[in-house]
Design a protein around this motif. Structure first.
Motif, PDB file in Angstrom:
ATOM      1  N   PRO A 101       0.770  -1.168   0.082  1.00 21.66           N
ATOM      2  CA  PRO A 101      -0.042  -0.127   0.035  1.00 21.66           C
ATOM      3  C   PRO A 101       0.844   1.183   0.092  1.00 21.66           C
ATOM      4  N   VAL A 102       1.900   1.185   0.665  1.00 24.06           N
ATOM      5  CA  VAL A 102       2.947   2.338   0.411  1.00 24.06           C
ATOM      6  C   VAL A 102       3.458   2.671  -0.991  1.00 24.06           C
ATOM      7  N   ILE A 103       3.776   1.694  -1.567  1.00 20.87           N
ATOM      8  CA  ILE A 103       4.248   1.594  -2.967  1.00 20.87           C
ATOM      9  C   ILE A 103       2.733   2.459  -3.818  1.00 20.87           C
ATOM     10  N   VAL A 104       1.643   1.812  -3.707  1.00 18.71           N
ATOM     11  CA  VAL A 104       0.647   2.379  -4.299  1.00 18.71           C
ATOM     12  C   VAL A 104       0.169   3.720  -4.008  1.00 18.71           C
ATOM     13  N   GLY A 105       0.528   3.953  -2.840  1.00 14.89           N
ATOM     14  CA  GLY A 105       0.076   5.605  -2.335  1.00 14.89           C
ATOM     15  C   GLY A 105       1.304   6.435  -3.005  1.00 14.89           C
ATOM     16  N   SER A 106       2.520   5.859  -3.054  1.00 16.02           N
ATOM     17  CA  SER A 106       3.582   6.729  -3.496  1.00 16.02           C
ATOM     18  C   SER A 106       3.030   7.266  -4.882  1.00 16.02           C
ATOM     19  N   PHE A 107       2.805   6.010  -5.675  1.00 15.91           N
ATOM     20  CA  PHE A 107       2.548   5.950  -6.969  1.00 15.91           C
ATOM     21  C   PHE A 107       1.444   6.899  -7.593  1.00 15.91           C
ATOM     22  N   LEU A 108       0.276   6.989  -6.753  1.00 22.51           N
ATOM     23  CA  LEU A 108      -0.767   7.705  -6.922  1.00 22.51           C
ATOM     24  C   LEU A 108      -0.493   9.160  -6.391  1.00 22.51           C
ATOM     25  N   GLY A 109       0.226   9.220  -5.542  1.00 23.37           N
ATOM     26  CA  GLY A 109       0.641  10.556  -4.633  1.00 23.37           C
ATOM     27  C   GLY A 109       1.295  11.559  -5.414  1.00 23.37           C
ATOM     28  N   ASN A 110       2.725  10.837  -5.684  1.00 24.00           N
ATOM     29  CA  ASN A 110       3.772  11.663  -6.260  1.00 24.00           C
ATOM     30  C   ASN A 110       3.938  11.679  -7.928  1.00 24.00           C
ATOM     31  N   TYR A 111       3.255  10.410  -8.626  1.00 25.18           N
ATOM     32  CA  TYR A 111       3.839  10.545 -10.097  1.00 25.18           C
ATOM     33  C   TYR A 111       2.321  10.529 -10.825  1.00 25.18           C
ATOM     34  N   TRP A 112       1.434   9.968 -10.401  1.00 30.07           N
ATOM     35  CA  TRP A 112       0.111   9.890 -11.123  1.00 30.07           C
ATOM     36  C   TRP A 112      -0.257  11.221 -11.600  1.00 30.07           C
ATOM     37  N   PRO A 113      -0.380  12.025 -10.711  1.00 31.21           N
ATOM     38  CA  PRO A 113      -1.147  13.311 -10.619  1.00 31.21           C
ATOM     39  C   PRO A 113      -0.308  14.238 -11.714  1.00 31.21           C
ATOM     40  N   VAL A 114       1.189  14.162 -11.864  1.00 33.39           N
ATOM     41  CA  VAL A 114       1.911  15.033 -12.715  1.00 33.39           C
ATOM     42  C   VAL A 114       1.934  14.322 -14.126  1.00 33.39           C
ATOM     43  N   ALA A 115       1.589  13.249 -14.263  1.00 33.34           N
ATOM     44  CA  ALA A 115       1.798  12.497 -15.805  1.00 33.34           C
ATOM     45  C   ALA A 115       0.483  13.007 -16.442  1.00 33.34           C
ATOM     46  N   GLU A 116       0.555  12.821 -17.857  1.00 30.74           N
ATOM     47  CA  GLU A 116      -0.430  13.239 -18.674  1.00 30.74           C
ATOM     48  C   GLU A 116      -1.411  11.958 -19.301  1.00 30.74           C
ATOM     49  N   GLU A 117      -2.767  11.989 -19.142  1.00 29.34           N
ATOM     50  CA  GLU A 117      -3.370  11.002 -19.341  1.00 29.34           C
ATOM     51  C   GLU A 117      -3.567  10.888 -20.852  1.00 29.34           C
ATOM     52  N   VAL A 118      -3.461   9.876 -21.461  1.00 27.02           N
ATOM     53  CA  VAL A 118      -3.412   9.605 -22.747  1.00 27.02           C
ATOM     54  C   VAL A 118      -4.564   8.388 -23.226  1.00 27.02           C
ATOM     55  N   ALA A 119      -5.034   7.820 -22.267  1.00 23.22           N
ATOM     56  CA  ALA A 119      -5.983   6.672 -22.820  1.00 23.22           C
ATOM     57  C   ALA A 119      -6.793   6.092 -21.541  1.00 23.22           C
ATOM     58  N   VAL A 120      -7.932   5.929 -21.725  1.00 16.56           N
ATOM     59  CA  VAL A 120      -8.751   5.375 -20.636  1.00 16.56           C
ATOM     60  C   VAL A 120      -9.790   4.135 -21.233  1.00 16.56           C
TER      61      VAL A 120
END
Length: 353
Positions: free
Chosen positions: A231-250
């Motif tokens: 959960p710590v890794i998932v939290g870091s992924f969603l908190g630190n990197y996911w918001p600054v990355a650009e969405e390209v496909a859903v």
């Protein structure tokens, strides 16, 4: 069989060295008085009587104390072995009933020095995903895991993917035109970033960015199998990197009804359906956060709080919830560890109407 091996085997039945010496002396005589055995084994007569009782209880000898002096007779080895085998077989049902078969405990951390091995571990762990995985990987390595990611999506796994080191998002479409097939949501980031993989919030890989980006790097990766770290890794992924990355496909909205054991996956699909105008309902199994009681609720989904796809409306990165209008009023539903919401969900079924 040499004597030392025989002594060792008898010791496994709980005999002491002194008891074994006395028993082997008795075997050599076949039948003898306590005095004869005591003299031959170099022990006291009193001790022979005590050992004789022990051997009799265990089925190795018979003690005839109806004669004077008392005679101790060794039982034939075939009879002793037959009795031991019967005792072992008698134990089998009880042992089997109480035995809980578990997989061997894996090492919690594995240090990996090879880039090839890192990619191999990533492919293997993606194949093991059951409900959710988050992955960041340099664009140039995505073709190496394309098949595994596609299979995970087909299994119904929520796949959140960041392709890093991407100067132009169009590069991703050129490299992997089937973006909707390899991830539920795909984002890109122009900067190099650590390679991160967390599978079902319990196992994964961490590799410094230099290890995959630079050919001469001597950095090392870690494969972890620790539920507290996931959960710590998932939290870091969603908190630190996911918001600054650009969405390209859903991914497209999934056909309904469908049950989700992964709460974030339910939130993603609820968001997609609400934005598509679906009259959406949800049936939730879980527990109340106020008193920790099992509960089942059903109602119309009137709101979603999430940060998985743009535009996000959560206040902090790991905040994801559903708001249901039920017969008893409005109820908020969260995922594992929920405490702000009214209900912590274990399973969510989304359905129309």
């Amino acid at each position: 069989m040499d004597e030392s091996t025989l002594v060792d085997l008898l010791g496994r039945f709980g005999f002491s060295d002194k008891e074994i010496d006395t028993y082997l002396t008795l075997l050599a005589h076949g039948e003898a008085t306590a005095s004869q055995i005591a003299d031959a084994a170099g022990v006291s007569k009193r001790y022979v009587y005590s050992v004789g009782e022990t051997l009799e209880k265990r089925g190795f000898a018979e003690v005839n104390d109806h004669v004077v002096p008392t005679v101790i007779r060794a039982k034939p080895p075939e009879e002793v072995i037959e009795n031991l085998q019967s005792d072992v077989e008698a134990m089998r049902p009880g042992l089997t009933e109480r035995y809980a078969e578990v997989e061997p405990t894996a090492e919690q951390f594995e240090v990996v020095k090879s880039r090839v091995t890192v990619l191999k571990r990533i492919r293997t762990l993606i194949d093991e995903a059951e409900t959710e995985l988050v992955l960041s990987l340099p664009l140039s390595y995505l073709p190496d895991v394309r098949e595994e990611l596609s299979d995970a999506v087909d299994r119904g796994v929520l796949v959140l993917l960041i392709a890093s080191d991407v100067d132009d998002p169009s590069e991703l479409a050129d490299t992997l035109p089937e973006l909707g097939e390899i991830a539920s949501v795909t984002r890109t980031w122009s900067e190099p970033m650590p390679t991160m993989l967390a599978v079902d919030s319990r196992i994964g890989v961490l590799a410094p960015m230099e290890m995959l980006v630079r050919s001469n790097s001597d950095r090392q990766a870690i494969v972890f199998t620790q539920e507290q770290l996931g959960p710590v890794i998932v939290g870091s992924f969603l908190g630190n990197y996911w918001p600054v990355a650009e969405e390209v496909a859903v991914v497209d909205p999934a056909p309904l009804p469908r049950t989700f054991s992964d709460f974030r996956h339910a939130v993603l699909q609820a968001t997609r359906h609400l934005r598509a105008g679906t009259d959406l309902r949800a049936s939730v199994e879980g527990r109340t956060t106020a008193d920790d009681e099992p509960t089942s609720i059903e109602g119309r989904v009137v709101d979603v709080t999430q940060g998985l796809i743009v535009p996000a409306n959560n206040e902090f990165p790991v905040e994801h919830s559903l708001t249901l209008e039920t017969e008893d009023g409005t109820v908020t539903v969260g995922g594992p560890g929920a405490f702000v919401e009214d209900v912590e969900a274990s399973d969510v079924t989304l359905l129309t109407g």
